[in-house]
Design a protein around this motif. Structure first.
Motif, mmCIF file in Angstrom:
data_model
loop_
_atom_site.group_PDB
_atom_site.id
_atom_site.type_symbol
_atom_site.label_atom_id
_atom_site.label_comp_id
_atom_site.label_asym_id
_atom_site.label_seq_id
_atom_site.Cartn_x
_atom_site.Cartn_y
_atom_site.Cartn_z
ATOM 1 N N LEU A 192 43.080 7.894 0.958
ATOM 2 C CA LEU A 192 43.311 6.792 0.022
ATOM 3 C C LEU A 192 44.615 6.929 -0.770
ATOM 4 C CD1 LEU A 192 39.679 6.432 -1.360
ATOM 5 C CD2 LEU A 192 40.812 4.999 0.359
ATOM 6 N N ARG A 210 42.808 11.367 -3.329
ATOM 7 C CA ARG A 210 41.587 11.149 -2.564
ATOM 8 C C ARG A 210 41.948 11.060 -1.086
ATOM 9 N NH1 ARG A 210 39.772 12.892 -6.376
ATOM 10 N NH2 ARG A 210 38.670 11.845 -8.043
ATOM 11 N N SER A 235 42.327 15.674 2.001
ATOM 12 C CA SER A 235 41.226 16.148 1.164
ATOM 13 C C SER A 235 41.420 15.625 -0.254
ATOM 14 C CB SER A 235 41.167 17.684 1.166
ATOM 15 O OG SER A 235 42.341 18.235 0.601
ATOM 16 N N ASP A 236 40.337 15.637 -1.010
ATOM 17 C CA ASP A 236 40.390 15.263 -2.423
ATOM 18 C C ASP A 236 40.890 16.454 -3.228
ATOM 19 O OD1 ASP A 236 39.118 12.967 -1.573
ATOM 20 O OD2 ASP A 236 37.219 13.414 -2.560
ATOM 21 N N THR A 261 43.271 17.790 -7.114
ATOM 22 C CA THR A 261 44.155 17.570 -8.251
ATOM 23 C C THR A 261 45.400 18.416 -8.082
ATOM 24 O OG1 THR A 261 42.264 17.201 -9.703
ATOM 25 C CG2 THR A 261 44.339 17.765 -10.770
ATOM 26 N N VAL A 300 45.204 8.398 -7.081
ATOM 27 C CA VAL A 300 44.376 7.520 -7.902
ATOM 28 C C VAL A 300 45.270 6.808 -8.919
ATOM 29 C CG1 VAL A 300 42.488 7.416 -9.571
ATOM 30 C CG2 VAL A 300 42.333 8.945 -7.586
ATOM 31 N N GLN A 323 45.247 12.858 -9.528
ATOM 32 C CA GLN A 323 44.087 12.999 -8.644
ATOM 33 C C GLN A 323 44.429 12.365 -7.301
ATOM 34 O OE1 GLN A 323 40.985 14.392 -9.517
ATOM 35 N NE2 GLN A 323 42.083 15.046 -11.351
#
Length: 172
Positions: A46, A43, A156-157, A159, A49, A41
């Protein structure tokens, strides 16, 4: 975004700890948790994850490292290695085949492995370090100069998963 090209995500790594600390001659610290995953994942702003650089202010623009699988082919060929170097030993988050990441500095691009596109900006080279001579093979540090990948920021967020993916470059 520009025309799509097919690439393959070969490895996804998320490690909560720094394993290459101290002197390379002392060897890496042992993995305390699983580090290689079938999907990760991301973010925006950031990073990955669960990764050691996730949300770290000093690493926001360099929280995700992407490397071309062809760089490891180069290490094997140029050093005459009988075995292919293990991609996870580079400590790069994403290893992609068919993506000229080392030439993409400043580029905005997306990777989509089937769960929707994840946008990135390639901010600066992820230069190799002397640890590569210990974890990949003697001479790998020098062989990877200019081929260490890029430090990227997710915009962008989303997977990403191991396997076929689509790369799209933004037109300038």
């Amino acid at each position: 975004m520009g025309q799509a090209s097919e690439v393959t995500i070969e490895l996804l790594l998320s490690s909560p700890t720094h394993r290459y600390e101290g002197r390379p001659g002392d060897g890496p610290l042992p993995a305390t948790t699983r580090e290689v995953f079938e999907s990760i994942q991301l973010r925006a702003g950031l990073g990955v994850v669960g990764d050691r650089y996730f949300g770290q202010r000093a690493h926001r623009q360099a929280s995700v490292t992407i490397m071309a699988a062809e760089s490891l082919d180069w290490v094997q060929d140029s050093l005459g290695l009988l075995e292919h170097p293990l991609a996870e030993n580079t400590r790069r988050n994403i290893i992609v085949r068919g993506m000229p990441i080392d030439e993409m500095g400043g580029s905005i691009f997306t990777l989509d492995s089937g769960s929707g596109p994840v946008s990135f900006v390639a901010n600066r080279p992820a230069n190799p370090c002397a640890w590569m001579n210990v974890t990949l093979a003697p001479g790998a540090f020098q062989a990877l100069r200019g081929r260490g990948g890029m430090r990227c920021e997710p915009l962008s967020d989303g997977t990403l998963s191991v396997g076929p993916a689509e790369l799209r470059m933004r037109h300038a």
